[in-house]
Design an enzyme around this catalytic site. Structure first.
Site, PDB file in Angstrom:
ATOM      1  N   ASP A  10       0.598  -1.161  -0.185  1.00  0.00           N
ATOM      2  CA  ASP A  10       0.417  -0.018   0.044  1.00  0.00           C
ATOM      3  C   ASP A  10       0.931   1.128   0.244  1.00  0.00           C
ATOM      4  O   ASP A  10       2.303   1.297   0.691  1.00  0.00           O
ATOM      5  CB  ASP A  10      -0.577   0.006   1.326  1.00  0.00           C
ATOM      6  CG  ASP A  10      -2.006   1.174   1.581  1.00  0.00           C
ATOM      7  OD1 ASP A  10      -2.433   1.369   0.583  1.00  0.00           O
ATOM      8  OD2 ASP A  10      -1.685   1.866   2.372  1.00  0.00           O
ATOM      9  N   LEU A  11       0.248   2.586  -0.147  1.00  0.00           N
ATOM     10  CA  LEU A  11       1.540   3.469  -0.313  1.00  0.00           C
ATOM     11  C   LEU A  11       1.080   4.156   0.984  1.00  0.00           C
ATOM     12  O   LEU A  11       2.191   4.354   1.577  1.00  0.00           O
ATOM     13  CB  LEU A  11       0.428   4.182  -1.794  1.00  0.00           C
ATOM     14  CG  LEU A  11       1.290   5.678  -1.898  1.00  0.00           C
ATOM     15  CD1 LEU A  11       3.113   5.447  -1.717  1.00  0.00           C
ATOM     16  CD2 LEU A  11       0.958   6.847  -2.820  1.00  0.00           C
ATOM     17  N   ASP A  12      -0.466   4.486   1.243  1.00  0.00           N
ATOM     18  CA  ASP A  12      -0.215   6.177   1.889  1.00  0.00           C
ATOM     19  C   ASP A  12       0.244   5.753   3.773  1.00  0.00           C
ATOM     20  O   ASP A  12      -1.155   4.535   3.341  1.00  0.00           O
ATOM     21  CB  ASP A  12      -1.443   6.753   2.180  1.00  0.00           C
ATOM     22  CG  ASP A  12      -1.629   7.546   0.643  1.00  0.00           C
ATOM     23  OD1 ASP A  12      -0.633   8.356   0.414  1.00  0.00           O
ATOM     24  OD2 ASP A  12      -2.184   7.589   0.094  1.00  0.00           O
ATOM     25  N   THR A  18       2.382   9.956   3.915  1.00  0.00           N
ATOM     26  CA  THR A  18       1.370  10.955   4.070  1.00  0.00           C
ATOM     27  C   THR A  18      -0.394  11.115   5.007  1.00  0.00           C
ATOM     28  O   THR A  18      -0.892  11.710   4.970  1.00  0.00           O
ATOM     29  CB  THR A  18       0.925  10.746   2.493  1.00  0.00           C
ATOM     30  OG1 THR A  18       1.092   9.007   2.678  1.00  0.00           O
ATOM     31  CG2 THR A  18       1.767  11.066   1.379  1.00  0.00           C
ATOM     32  N   LYS A  46      -9.002   5.078   6.548  1.00  0.00           N
ATOM     33  CA  LYS A  46      -6.961   5.179   5.885  1.00  0.00           C
ATOM     34  C   LYS A  46      -7.744   3.724   4.838  1.00  0.00           C
ATOM     35  O   LYS A  46      -8.320   2.593   5.266  1.00  0.00           O
ATOM     36  CB  LYS A  46      -6.857   4.306   6.996  1.00  0.00           C
ATOM     37  CG  LYS A  46      -6.136   5.728   7.646  1.00  0.00           C
ATOM     38  CD  LYS A  46      -5.061   4.531   8.446  1.00  0.00           C
ATOM     39  CE  LYS A  46      -3.904   6.086   8.854  1.00  0.00           C
ATOM     40  NZ  LYS A  46      -3.327   5.565  10.612  1.00  0.00           N
ATOM     41  N   SER A 115      -2.142   0.181  -4.480  1.00  0.00           N
ATOM     42  CA  SER A 115      -3.105   1.540  -3.326  1.00  0.00           C
ATOM     43  C   SER A 115      -4.856   2.103  -4.178  1.00  0.00           C
ATOM     44  O   SER A 115      -4.710   2.585  -5.011  1.00  0.00           O
ATOM     45  CB  SER A 115      -2.623   3.041  -3.455  1.00  0.00           C
ATOM     46  OG  SER A 115      -2.949   3.735  -3.192  1.00  0.00           O
ATOM     47  N   ALA A 116      -5.523   3.186  -2.625  1.00  0.00           N
ATOM     48  CA  ALA A 116      -6.706   3.796  -2.770  1.00  0.00           C
ATOM     49  C   ALA A 116      -6.183   5.448  -3.763  1.00  0.00           C
ATOM     50  O   ALA A 116      -7.256   6.103  -3.976  1.00  0.00           O
ATOM     51  CB  ALA A 116      -7.282   3.984  -2.037  1.00  0.00           C
ATOM     52  N   LYS A 146     -10.761  -0.822  -1.280  1.00  0.00           N
ATOM     53  CA  LYS A 146     -10.864  -1.781  -0.571  1.00  0.00           C
ATOM     54  C   LYS A 146     -11.969  -1.672   0.986  1.00  0.00           C
ATOM     55  O   LYS A 146     -12.449  -0.613   1.092  1.00  0.00           O
ATOM     56  CB  LYS A 146      -9.675  -1.596   0.399  1.00  0.00           C
ATOM     57  CG  LYS A 146      -8.424  -1.795  -0.085  1.00  0.00           C
ATOM     58  CD  LYS A 146      -7.284  -0.783   0.249  1.00  0.00           C
ATOM     59  CE  LYS A 146      -5.431  -1.060  -0.706  1.00  0.00           C
ATOM     60  NZ  LYS A 146      -4.613  -0.096  -0.361  1.00  0.00           N
ATOM     61  N   GLU A 170       0.254  -3.623   4.640  1.00  0.00           N
ATOM     62  CA  GLU A 170      -1.284  -2.432   4.372  1.00  0.00           C
ATOM     63  C   GLU A 170      -1.270  -1.750   6.136  1.00  0.00           C
ATOM     64  O   GLU A 170      -0.892  -2.516   7.208  1.00  0.00           O
ATOM     65  CB  GLU A 170      -2.169  -3.297   4.947  1.00  0.00           C
ATOM     66  CG  GLU A 170      -2.631  -2.935   2.682  1.00  0.00           C
ATOM     67  CD  GLU A 170      -3.562  -1.690   3.051  1.00  0.00           C
ATOM     68  OE1 GLU A 170      -3.764  -1.006   4.092  1.00  0.00           O
ATOM     69  OE2 GLU A 170      -3.534  -1.543   1.770  1.00  0.00           O
ATOM     70  N   ASP A 171      -1.520  -0.718   6.193  1.00  0.00           N
ATOM     71  CA  ASP A 171      -1.479   0.345   7.725  1.00  0.00           C
ATOM     72  C   ASP A 171      -2.902   0.579   7.701  1.00  0.00           C
ATOM     73  O   ASP A 171      -3.449   1.155   8.873  1.00  0.00           O
ATOM     74  CB  ASP A 171      -0.693   1.077   7.600  1.00  0.00           C
ATOM     75  CG  ASP A 171      -1.889   2.907   6.378  1.00  0.00           C
ATOM     76  OD1 ASP A 171      -2.079   2.536   5.745  1.00  0.00           O
ATOM     77  OD2 ASP A 171      -2.181   3.326   6.634  1.00  0.00           O
TER      78      ASP A 171
HETATM   79  C1  BG6 Z   1      -5.310   5.862   0.850  1.00  0.00           C
HETATM   80  C2  BG6 Z   1      -5.526   6.801   2.035  1.00  0.00           C
HETATM   81  O1  BG6 Z   1      -4.640   5.553   0.356  1.00  0.00           O
HETATM   82  O2  BG6 Z   1      -5.889   6.602  -0.810  1.00  0.00           O
HETATM   83  C3  BG6 Z   1      -6.934   7.959   2.274  1.00  0.00           C
HETATM   84  O3  BG6 Z   1      -5.076   5.948   2.608  1.00  0.00           O
HETATM   85  C4  BG6 Z   1      -6.842   8.702   1.127  1.00  0.00           C
HETATM   86  O4  BG6 Z   1      -6.524   8.240   3.075  1.00  0.00           O
HETATM   87  C5  BG6 Z   1      -7.028   7.755  -0.581  1.00  0.00           C
HETATM   88  O5  BG6 Z   1      -8.142   8.934   0.373  1.00  0.00           O
HETATM   89  C6  BG6 Z   1      -7.170   8.130  -1.742  1.00  0.00           C
HETATM   90  O6  BG6 Z   1      -6.423   9.193  -2.254  1.00  0.00           O
HETATM   91  P1  BG6 Z   1      -6.185  10.571  -2.833  1.00  0.00           P
HETATM   92  O7  BG6 Z   1      -4.513  10.421  -2.958  1.00  0.00           O
HETATM   93  O8  BG6 Z   1      -6.186  10.088  -5.033  1.00  0.00           O
HETATM   94  O9  BG6 Z   1      -7.034  11.453  -2.825  1.00  0.00           O
HETATM   95 MG    MG Z   2      -2.597   3.330   3.192  1.00  0.00          MG
END
Ligand code: BG6
Ligand code: MG
Length: 223
Positions: A10-12, A18, A46, A115-116, A146, A170-171
């Site tokens: 996962d990224l964030d 972030t 998240k 990642s989302a 997710k 994943e967090d």
């Molecule tokens: C996820 C984060 O990785 O990405 C969420 O955990 C975030 O908090 C989602 O809303 C969407 O991110 P973005 O950058 O498209 O607004």
């Molecule tokens: Mg995350």
């Protein structure tokens, strides 16, 4: 798991810290309708897409808005988020994560991102780590968010691996459920209570190596 052949990150909150910037930007949006977002609320956001995050916040605040008002808030949130991460550098990567990726590449493992976020590619570019990833599956390419496993299943498919050959990092609780539902090994990064469904929970990537993962996912399961 019989053999580990790939890692999907996962990224964030996993590659880079972030999550705190998403929180600041959402808090400011929530304040426009007099709602004070809490850290507990933030856990619910998240791993959740931007559009769905706004819906969750509106529900928490007991607020209804017209579609055009929501659209305007989503644009505002992302503009603020992007300005907060403008100066993002490698320094904000989670300690130890790059070493784990480097070791995995030396071992010939495949590396993917699941990642989302719709900002994933530009963040990886800022961090200077985009070249590590053989596939990037992000919020621009998935239909089901997710806890649906689509983002990770697509990642594994793109890597030419079966889910049971990959570990997902994943967090978020929703991301752990997605990994488990998809048949992946799951490692939660953060709080053991919030991520109790994960196969393994770590508070930091520091000292995490392939050999630790092999012990947890392969040796312990075969004994
Ligand atoms: C996820 C984060 O990785 O990405 C969420 O955990 C975030 O908090 C989602 O809303 C969407 O991110 P973005 O950058 O498209 O607004
Ligand atoms: Mg995350």
């Amino acid at each position: 798991m019989k053999e580990i052949k790939g890692y999907i990150f996962d990224l964030d909150g996993v590659i880079v810290d972030t999550a705190k910037y998403h929180f600041v930007a959402w808090s400011n949006i929530a304040r426009t309708f007099d709602y004070e977002l809490t850290h507990e609320d933030n856990e619910l956001l998240k791993g959740v897409s931007r559009v769905d995050s706004l819906e969750i916040i509106l529900e928490l605040a007991g607020k209804t808005l017209e579609d055009d008002q929501k659209k305007a808030l989503l644009i505002k949130k992302n503009e603020e988020y992007l300005s907060l991460i403008e100066g993002l550098t490698k320094d904000e990567m989670l300690p130890g994560v790059e070493d784990l990726i480097t070791e995995a590449r030396e071992l010939g493992f495949k590396i993917g991102l699941g990642s989302a976020s719709k900002n994933a590619e530009q963040i990886l570019v800022k961090l200077g780590v985009i070249d590590y990833f053989e596939t990037i599956v992000d919020g621009n390419g998935v239909v089901n968010g997710k806890p649906h496993p689509e983002v990770f299943l697509t990642g594994a498919k793109n890597l030419g691996l079966h889910p049971e050959e990959c570990i997902v990092f994943e967090d978020s609780q929703k991301g752990i459920v997605a990994a488990n539902t998809g048949g992946f090994g799951s490692v939660g990064i953060g709080n053991a209570e919030e991520l109790q469904e994960a196969d393994l929970v770590i508070s930091s990537f520091e000292k995490l190596t392939y050999s630790v993962l092999q012990t947890v996912f392969i040796e312990l399961h075969n004994n």
